[in-house]
Design an enzyme around this catalytic site. Sequence first.
Site, PDB file in Angstrom:
ATOM      1  NE  ARG A 185      69.639  48.470  67.320  1.00 30.90           N
ATOM      2  CZ  ARG A 185      70.298  48.034  66.257  1.00 30.90           C
ATOM      3  NH1 ARG A 185      71.196  47.098  66.388  1.00 30.90           N
ATOM      4  NH2 ARG A 185      70.036  48.538  65.078  1.00 30.90           N
TER       5      ARG A 185
ATOM      6  NE  ARG B  76      71.953  40.793  66.997  1.00 29.34           N
ATOM      7  CZ  ARG B  76      72.718  41.067  65.941  1.00 29.34           C
ATOM      8  NH1 ARG B  76      73.185  40.088  65.190  1.00 29.34           N
ATOM      9  NH2 ARG B  76      73.005  42.311  65.641  1.00 29.34           N
TER      10      ARG B  76
ATOM     11  NE  ARG C  20      65.271  37.751  64.958  1.00 31.05           N
ATOM     12  CZ  ARG C  20      64.779  36.971  64.001  1.00 31.05           C
ATOM     13  NH1 ARG C  20      63.876  36.044  64.279  1.00 31.05           N
ATOM     14  NH2 ARG C  20      65.177  37.108  62.756  1.00 31.05           N
TER      15      ARG C  20
ATOM     16  CG  ASP D 193      65.474  47.891  61.929  1.00 31.92           C
ATOM     17  OD1 ASP D 193      66.366  47.721  62.770  1.00 31.92           O
ATOM     18  OD2 ASP D 193      65.696  48.328  60.775  1.00 31.92           O
TER      19      ASP D 193
ATOM     20  CE1 TYR E 213      71.677  50.162  56.863  1.00 28.83           C
ATOM     21  CE2 TYR E 213      70.824  52.248  57.700  1.00 28.83           C
ATOM     22  CZ  TYR E 213      71.655  51.146  57.846  1.00 28.83           C
ATOM     23  OH  TYR E 213      72.452  51.028  58.950  1.00 28.83           O
TER      24      TYR E 213
HETATM   25  O1  1CP Z   1      65.993  48.391  72.171  1.00 33.03           O
HETATM   26  C1  1CP Z   1      66.139  48.798  71.008  1.00 33.03           C
HETATM   27  O2  1CP Z   1      66.690  49.898  70.763  1.00 33.03           O
HETATM   28  C2  1CP Z   1      65.688  47.906  69.897  1.00 33.03           C
HETATM   29  C3  1CP Z   1      64.895  48.555  68.802  1.00 33.03           C
HETATM   30  C4  1CP Z   1      65.731  48.910  67.576  1.00 33.03           C
HETATM   31  C5  1CP Z   1      66.090  50.206  67.149  1.00 33.03           C
HETATM   32  C6  1CP Z   1      65.823  51.510  67.874  1.00 33.03           C
HETATM   33  C7  1CP Z   1      66.233  48.010  66.615  1.00 33.03           C
HETATM   34  C8  1CP Z   1      66.104  46.530  66.667  1.00 33.03           C
HETATM   35  N1  1CP Z   1      66.812  48.724  65.599  1.00 33.03           N
HETATM   36  C9  1CP Z   1      66.756  50.062  65.909  1.00 33.03           C
HETATM   37  C10 1CP Z   1      67.224  51.197  65.101  1.00 33.03           C
HETATM   38  C11 1CP Z   1      68.137  50.972  63.951  1.00 33.03           C
HETATM   39  N2  1CP Z   1      68.139  49.948  63.032  1.00 33.03           N
HETATM   40  C12 1CP Z   1      69.119  51.893  63.550  1.00 33.03           C
HETATM   41  C13 1CP Z   1      69.374  53.234  64.217  1.00 33.03           C
HETATM   42  C14 1CP Z   1      70.193  53.095  65.444  1.00 33.03           C
HETATM   43  C15 1CP Z   1      71.614  52.644  65.228  1.00 33.03           C
HETATM   44  O3  1CP Z   1      72.375  53.362  64.559  1.00 33.03           O
HETATM   45  O4  1CP Z   1      71.949  51.592  65.775  1.00 33.03           O
HETATM   46  C16 1CP Z   1      69.752  51.393  62.408  1.00 33.03           C
HETATM   47  C17 1CP Z   1      70.882  52.026  61.612  1.00 33.03           C
HETATM   48  C18 1CP Z   1      69.123  50.161  62.079  1.00 33.03           C
HETATM   49  C19 1CP Z   1      69.416  49.279  60.917  1.00 33.03           C
HETATM   50  C20 1CP Z   1      69.723  47.910  61.368  1.00 33.03           C
HETATM   51  N3  1CP Z   1      68.768  47.008  61.728  1.00 33.03           N
HETATM   52  C21 1CP Z   1      70.970  47.338  61.609  1.00 33.03           C
HETATM   53  C22 1CP Z   1      72.304  48.046  61.471  1.00 33.03           C
HETATM   54  C23 1CP Z   1      73.027  47.645  60.244  1.00 33.03           C
HETATM   55  C24 1CP Z   1      74.199  48.559  59.969  1.00 33.03           C
HETATM   56  O5  1CP Z   1      74.201  49.109  58.874  1.00 33.03           O
HETATM   57  O6  1CP Z   1      75.068  48.749  60.835  1.00 33.03           O
HETATM   58  C25 1CP Z   1      70.760  46.032  62.072  1.00 33.03           C
HETATM   59  C26 1CP Z   1      71.776  44.990  62.409  1.00 33.03           C
HETATM   60  C27 1CP Z   1      69.355  45.855  62.163  1.00 33.03           C
HETATM   61  C28 1CP Z   1      68.625  44.662  62.689  1.00 33.03           C
HETATM   62  C29 1CP Z   1      68.134  44.825  64.075  1.00 33.03           C
HETATM   63  N4  1CP Z   1      67.323  45.873  64.507  1.00 33.03           N
HETATM   64  C30 1CP Z   1      67.004  45.690  65.833  1.00 33.03           C
HETATM   65  C31 1CP Z   1      67.644  44.469  66.256  1.00 33.03           C
HETATM   66  C32 1CP Z   1      67.531  43.875  67.639  1.00 33.03           C
HETATM   67  C33 1CP Z   1      68.341  43.948  65.147  1.00 33.03           C
HETATM   68  C34 1CP Z   1      69.122  42.650  65.092  1.00 33.03           C
HETATM   69  C35 1CP Z   1      68.276  41.606  64.426  1.00 33.03           C
HETATM   70  C36 1CP Z   1      68.211  40.296  65.159  1.00 33.03           C
HETATM   71  O7  1CP Z   1      67.809  40.219  66.328  1.00 33.03           O
HETATM   72  O8  1CP Z   1      68.534  39.290  64.521  1.00 33.03           O
END
Ligand code: 1CP
Length: 342
Positions: free
Chosen positions: A24, A28, A37, A74, A150
């Site tokens: 990540r 944000r 965004r 994602d 999910y």
């Molecule tokens: O630099 C980076 O790593 C960004 C790319 C990235 C990656 C590798 C994003 C962007 N998401 C992910 C993987 C991801 N997404 C995982 C595996 C890693 C981890 O465990 O953190 C998981 C479980 C998700 C699912 C997901 N997508 C969540 C988690 C929800 C939960 O159950 O805890 C969330 C909040 C998202 C949205 C998301 N994905 C990525 C971003 C920057 C965001 C936030 C959205 C926004 O900017 O509004």
Amino acid sequence: MTEKKLLQVLDGARTETPPVWMMRQAGRYLPEYRELRRRAENFLDFCYTPPLAVEAALQPLRRYDFSAAILFSDILVVPDALGQRVWFEEGAGPKLDPVGRSDPLAGLGLDNFHQHLGNVYEAVSWLRARLPADVALIGFAGAPWTVAAYMAEGGSSRDYADVRGWAYNDSEKFQALIDLLVEATAAYLIRQVDAGAEVLQLFDSWAGLLSEAQFRRWSVDPARRIVEAVKAAHPHIPVIGFPRGAGVLYADYAGGTGIDAVSLDASVPLGWAAEHLQSQTVVQGNLDNLLLAAGGEALDEEVGRIVEAFAGGPHIFNLGHGIIPATPPEHVGRVVDLVTRA
Ligand code: 1CP
């Protein structure tokens, strides 16, 4: 010989200081990401718009001397491309129309899969073309268990009890969903490599919720099949696995999947990992993301402890889990400086 330190270490070479990137690293906690965004109404559209996704992935590289960029996307684009309805609600995280327990594959399929993900592949190739010569490009996907969690729960959950129960009650139908995800995930990762990804990471964020037998069935076995399929198409592509929370089962994962490196969560003891994992594979990790957010002397000390504990073998410096939005960006810079100065 490549200039990319991450690829050198994954290829078995020793480097003076470890390569460093952070899960990540885009997102944000960066004000420039929050600004960018706003250019797309919903998050999936953002991911499917190559100029925005590429810019988001490049932003952290302008601030920090990271050894890698990771594709900005994602894990839930895979169920979206399989035909499930997926959307992101502001502040509430991901939402999905949950798959039915009696016929989990209804409405899902690979017919439109690559077409749906075409813009992601395009973002990968744009990103590769724009990276500095010493920065490696990481592609990624969610592991079948985590993505299925999910898909079955319809979003995030406190303990994923519903999907864990389903996997016990009707393992045959659950297996059918996992099998579809194995096929889709392998195909997705192969296309990312075709487009320019140089390393792959498989995120099994909820692997730690599984009991031993379930871990082998739903985490190790699908990862092994994906690695096998990906390596049949691209024999030299390094794959990093992240079975978060696997504890001592990290050793079985490292030994049983054919993976090239394991990404350690912050609960894995350094000495144990150096002895039992680093002797057989590359380790990545494992700074606590909350300590990164907290900062201060404790952060500096822990970075030193991790670097030292893993100095005797192949190591990629990273966090134990992704950067949280409240992290001050200067803490990230501090850690990169500490790791990269020998
Ligand atoms: O630099 C980076 O790593 C960004 C790319 C990235 C990656 C590798 C994003 C962007 N998401 C992910 C993987 C991801 N997404 C995982 C595996 C890693 C981890 O465990 O953190 C998981 C479980 C998700 C699912 C997901 N997508 C969540 C988690 C929800 C939960 O159950 O805890 C969330 C909040 C998202 C949205 C998301 N994905 C990525 C971003 C920057 C965001 C936030 C959205 C926004 O900017 O509004």
